[in-house]
Design an enzyme around this catalytic site. Structure first.
Site, PDB file in Angstrom:
ATOM      1  N   ARG A 230      24.033 -19.529   9.718  1.00 24.92           N
ATOM      2  CA  ARG A 230      24.162 -20.861  10.285  1.00 24.92           C
ATOM      3  C   ARG A 230      25.605 -21.109  10.690  1.00 24.92           C
ATOM      4  O   ARG A 230      26.541 -20.662  10.018  1.00 24.92           O
ATOM      5  CB  ARG A 230      23.759 -21.912   9.241  1.00 24.92           C
ATOM      6  CG  ARG A 230      22.383 -21.726   8.638  1.00 24.92           C
ATOM      7  CD  ARG A 230      21.284 -21.834   9.630  1.00 24.92           C
ATOM      8  NE  ARG A 230      21.151 -23.195  10.144  1.00 24.92           N
ATOM      9  CZ  ARG A 230      20.476 -23.521  11.249  1.00 24.92           C
ATOM     10  NH1 ARG A 230      19.902 -22.585  11.962  1.00 24.92           N
ATOM     11  NH2 ARG A 230      20.394 -24.768  11.629  1.00 24.92           N
ATOM     12  N   HIS A 278      22.182 -17.843  19.506  1.00 23.55           N
ATOM     13  CA  HIS A 278      21.332 -18.158  18.362  1.00 23.55           C
ATOM     14  C   HIS A 278      19.933 -17.546  18.544  1.00 23.55           C
ATOM     15  O   HIS A 278      18.921 -18.241  18.424  1.00 23.55           O
ATOM     16  CB  HIS A 278      21.243 -19.679  18.154  1.00 23.55           C
ATOM     17  CG  HIS A 278      20.847 -20.041  16.741  1.00 23.55           C
ATOM     18  ND1 HIS A 278      21.293 -21.164  16.092  1.00 23.55           N
ATOM     19  CD2 HIS A 278      20.046 -19.396  15.841  1.00 23.55           C
ATOM     20  CE1 HIS A 278      20.775 -21.222  14.873  1.00 23.55           C
ATOM     21  NE2 HIS A 278      20.018 -20.152  14.703  1.00 23.55           N
TER      22      HIS A 278
END
Lengths: 315, 315
Positions: A230, A278
């Site tokens: 993250r 991502h």
């Protein structure tokens, strides 16, 4: 009326919509923004990075399904309805993230960016690099994905260790756990892979002080960082500083403090940095649709949901 | 006097010289070109791509040690002395070549060149690609290295098959053998990895006709080629044609018809091609020195050499 809401930000919702519709044509599917009717009809929500406040506008919501593994954005919504919150746990997500991790560990290990530069300059020269069994890879986060990545990297020959909050045992992998074991874990690690969830404890953990504790990869002069966890785990500016001072020889970043990565970010043009959007754990919409519909059926049959996110723990 | 000759072309001989000298300081080591004394003193030769005719100038040569796996250049020397010819077979060589193969299969599979281009353009967009278990990788050549690569790729999740001259059995890998099985092997293969030795039978095997038999990788539109074997296996112009017509979506080439790859080659600048300088199996000079000195000791104790190259078979 009972409807499923699909609300995704930062990516194209079309494949998710198509998969859900084709697997469950009999269900009402509403695509946010735009196709939302009476808010009281929405019973289930499939979401990725929904704007804070959105989910609170559906008074009859029974469950929320998160498209990815990371739930920090959701949990940071102070108005998040108090309904069960589930994430996708599926071999497909594990396999894809492991593909990404093995790829980027090997790209650093084999000096691919150096050879890319040589190709641009039409230079034919063998640089030499250590063999996998001379290089220590360390994985922070030993859940399903971290454990599988550790096994694949060990199979290729790397010296693999893992660090996790609670103790774990993985054959062929040296494991460390808890705050006191972090420094020894970093001191033996040349290629660091971050897979931790974002929680108050892990927020901004990957800073300059941490990166300076890594072992320098001999012939590269610095260590390597891969963050496929993250963005909140890392301090973007510190990673740039570590690259600048040579603490890091290279980095692969799939996540950032701000996503999408702003066009002004120096990461885009840093020759030591590989930026990906991502997509490390970019699962198949078909797999996601099957998982969500199975969970909805469990709900309707009065069974508890699988893979619930623990709001206290943060993942 | 009994001397060891070190004659390598196309790469820096220094690390090889240093390793041999530090492991066997008591032995006479001559570095070609330049440091060669009385030709009759040379008993052993350690070589990589030596000029044809060179080895015939040493009348007392007892054995030749090849630095790499491929012996086609040596065997093409019509004046090659009729002495035992050995190659290096060592887990180090296998591990390094497997690193290279897994890296480049994953680079194609994960569309890394597409994401590199996006990074240059500062574009944040998830493209999507199949999962490993939806993709068929095929390995031509199932010796020690091919078998190990097959196992690593299968462990990551790929559908792996192999093709070899003689039958092989590898757990979890579909195996094909012989000329008649080549077409079915190609028809199921989306990412083709070449590891064959260069022999009269395999010369120029990878041509346009063969590449057109590959299965197109669905979302990429074409198949992928990785040649980490020998340059003589391929027809450079046909690979370029296959890329041009879309039969191939991309290629990674570690070997070429002519090496070093000439600066005028269109491979350098083709955006679908990754060029590496024949370093897939770039072994450690320390490992090589240890292997060669052990073989020399075997010779001196009257024992037969290990890992002899079969001149008739060509590898």
């Amino acid at each position: 009326m009972s409807a499923i809401l699909l609300a995704v930000a930062g990516m194209d919702p079309k494949p998710w919509e198509t998969s859900l519709r084709s697997r469950a044509p009999e269900r009402d599917l509403w695509l946010w923004p735009g196709q939302v009717g009476d808010a009281s009809d929405v019973i289930y929500a499939c979401v990725w990075l929904p704007p804070h406040g959105l989910l609170a506008t559906f008074p009859n919501l029974k469950a929320i399904f998160n498209l990815g593994a990371g739930a920090d954005h959701l949990l940071a919504d102070p108005t998040l309805p108090q309904v069960p919150l589930a994430r996708v746990v599926h071999p497909d997500l594990t396999m894809r993230t492991v593909e990404y991790i093995v790829l980027h560990v090997l790209m650093h290990h084999r000096r691919q960016r150096h050879y890319d530069a040589q190709q641009r300059d039409r230079v034919w020269r063998v640089g030499g690099q250590p063999a996998a069994n001379e290089v220590a890879v360390g994985i922070m986060g030993l859940g399903t994905i971290g454990g599988a990545a550790a096994r694949s990297l060990a199979q290729i020959g790397f010296q693999v260790a893992g660090w996790s909050r609670t103790p774990r045992l993985i054959a062929g992998v040296q494991t460390f756990h808890g705050a006191s074991a972090l420094d020894p874990f970093l001191a033996r690690t040349e290629i660091l892979v971050c897979l931790l969830p974002a929680t108050p404890q892990t927020k901004r953990l990957v800073d300059l002080a941490l990166l300076r504790k890594l072992k320098r990869n001999g012939s590269a002069g610095g260590a390597y960082l891969i963050n496929a966890g993250r963005g909140a785990l890392q301090v973007d500016a510190d990673i740039l500083a570590a690259l600048e001072e040579g603490t890091l020889a290279g980095a692969t970043l799939d996540v950032f403090e701000e996503e999408p990565l702003p066009a002004t970010s120096p990461f885009w043009t840093n020759p030591k940095v590989t930026v990906t959007p991502h997509n490390a754990g970019d699962i198949s919409p078909q797999v996601f649709a099957a998982c969500v519909l199975e969970q909805i059926e469990r709900c309707e049959r009065g069974l508890p949901l699988d893979n619930l996110i623990d709001r206290m723990r943060g993942y």
